[in-house]
Structures are given as structure tokens and as C-alpha cells.
Design a protein around this motif. Structure first.
Motif, PDB file in Angstrom:
ATOM      1  N   LEU A 170       0.831  -1.201   0.000  1.00  0.00           N
ATOM      2  CA  LEU A 170       0.000   0.000   0.000  1.00  0.00           C
ATOM      3  C   LEU A 170       0.870   1.259   0.000  1.00  0.00           C
ATOM      4  N   ASP A 171       1.904   1.269   0.817  1.00  0.00           N
ATOM      5  CA  ASP A 171       2.804   2.432   0.877  1.00  0.00           C
ATOM      6  C   ASP A 171       3.498   2.647  -0.465  1.00  0.00           C
ATOM      7  N   GLU A 172       3.946   1.582  -1.082  1.00  0.00           N
ATOM      8  CA  GLU A 172       4.609   1.700  -2.388  1.00  0.00           C
ATOM      9  C   GLU A 172       3.638   2.206  -3.460  1.00  0.00           C
ATOM     10  N   LEU A 173       2.410   1.700  -3.451  1.00  0.00           N
ATOM     11  CA  LEU A 173       1.417   2.181  -4.413  1.00  0.00           C
ATOM     12  C   LEU A 173       1.114   3.658  -4.206  1.00  0.00           C
ATOM     13  N   ARG A 174       1.010   4.082  -2.961  1.00  0.00           N
ATOM     14  CA  ARG A 174       0.782   5.505  -2.674  1.00  0.00           C
ATOM     15  C   ARG A 174       1.956   6.344  -3.120  1.00  0.00           C
ATOM     16  N   ARG A 175       3.168   5.857  -2.882  1.00  0.00           N
ATOM     17  CA  ARG A 175       4.360   6.602  -3.272  1.00  0.00           C
ATOM     18  C   ARG A 175       4.467   6.739  -4.785  1.00  0.00           C
ATOM     19  N   VAL A 176       4.185   5.662  -5.499  1.00  0.00           N
ATOM     20  CA  VAL A 176       4.268   5.659  -6.953  1.00  0.00           C
ATOM     21  C   VAL A 176       3.213   6.582  -7.551  1.00  0.00           C
ATOM     22  N   ASN A 177       2.044   6.657  -6.954  1.00  0.00           N
ATOM     23  CA  ASN A 177       0.956   7.494  -7.464  1.00  0.00           C
ATOM     24  C   ASN A 177       1.153   8.980  -7.189  1.00  0.00           C
ATOM     25  N   LYS A 178       2.087   9.348  -6.341  1.00  0.00           N
ATOM     26  CA  LYS A 178       2.315  10.766  -6.029  1.00  0.00           C
ATOM     27  C   LYS A 178       3.056  11.461  -7.145  1.00  0.00           C
TER      28      LYS A 178
END
Length: 170
Positions: free
Chosen positions: A162-170
């Protein structure tokens, strides 16, 4: 008063260093070991206790990794998986120290750390990991038994994704 509050807010958002994350990992280790000691003292190997139509408590031993991978490999896997667990724990502590202000990432790493250390303790003390949570569907398919440490690792892995997906989407 406003200055003090702003200063406090800046400090809390910048992270509290390594200690809170090691504290979370320690709580996971403690819960994991208490539950395993309790099961070891109250159950015989292979004994089941019916809880619900989809859940039993059982005492099972896992000499391998996840889903008993390499469980019958002759004994060397105990040391191999212990070394991997210790190495992972050291690397995670490094990551926690380096990224202490990234809350979701650190939650994920702290849960994985606690679970990894909990299972390493089992391998060192018993020679195997103690599992006891047995979920099944209508008596047909049993998911492999697992424990609190495994649960923490899985939740931590989910938070990491989840953290990686949020980071990539920023």
C-alpha cells in the motif's frame, strides 16, 4: 502557546526516531511468544480444539518456511531460515532508522520485523516454528496453520505494498 503547539506538531510529523518502531516490533514479539508458550503448554502436538465452523486451534510445527516450504529438508533449513531472519531483521532496523518519519512504511517494517524475530526465536529455541491458528472451509480445505508472527508479517507486507502504491501514485 501557539509557538509551542507549532513546535510540537513539527516534531511529531517528523517522526520520533527508531524507538517507537522497535516498540511496535517488541509488542508483536511479546504477543507472538506468549501465544506460542500458551499453546505449547495446553496442547499436545496435532491436538485440535474446535472454535467455530471455520476455525480451530491446533498445535503444529513447521520446520520449513511459509507453507512448510523445505520442511523435510533434513535440518539444514533451520539454520538457513534463522540466518535469513536475522539478516532481514538487521536490514529492517537500518531501514527504520533511515526512514523513521515515513509512518506507513515504518508500520509495515515494524510488523515484519516483529514477526521475523518471533519466528527466529522459535527456530533457535525449539528447532521449528510453532503454529496454531487453523482456518478451514466446511472441513474440506484447511489453510496451513500459522501464528501471530506470520499474521504480522502478512499485514506488514500488505502495508508495504500500500505504501509503495501511494508513493508511486504521487
Amino acid at each position: 502557546m501557539a509557538t509551542r503547539q507549532k513546535s510540537f506538531s513539527t516534531q511529531s510529523s517528523s517522526g520520533g526516531g527508531l524507538a517507537p518502531w522497535l516498540g511496535i516490533a517488541s509488542i508483536i514479539i511479546l504477543l507472538d511468544q506468549i501465544t506460542k508458550i500458551t499453546i505449547n503448554k495446553t496442547f499436545r502436538y496435532g491436538e485440535d480444539m474446535f472454535i467455530t465452523s471455520f476455525f480451530n486451534l491446533t498445535l503444529a510445527y513447521n520446520k520449513g518456511a511459509a507453507f512448510s516450504f523445505l520442511g523435510n529438508a533434513g535440518g539444514w533449513q533451520r539454520y538457513f531460515f534463522t540466518a535469513i531472519g536475522v539478516g532481514a531483521a538487521l536490514f529492517i532496523v537500518y531501514l527504520l532508522k533511515k526512514h523513521a518519519s515515513q509512518r506507513l512504511f515504518c508500520w509495515a517494517m515494524a510488523l515484519i520485523l516483529g514477526g521475523a524475530v518471533g519466528n527466529v526465536i522459535d527456530r533457535m529455541v525449539y528447532g521449528h516454528v510453532v503454529d496454531f491458528l487453523d482456518f478451514h472451509w466446511r472441513g474440506i480445505g484447511h489453510f496451513p496453520a500459522f501464528n501471530v508472527a506470520d499474521t504480522a508479517i502478512c499485514i506488514g507486507a500488505g502495508l508495504f505494498i500500500l505504501d509503495e502504491l501511494r508513493r508511486v501514485n504521487k
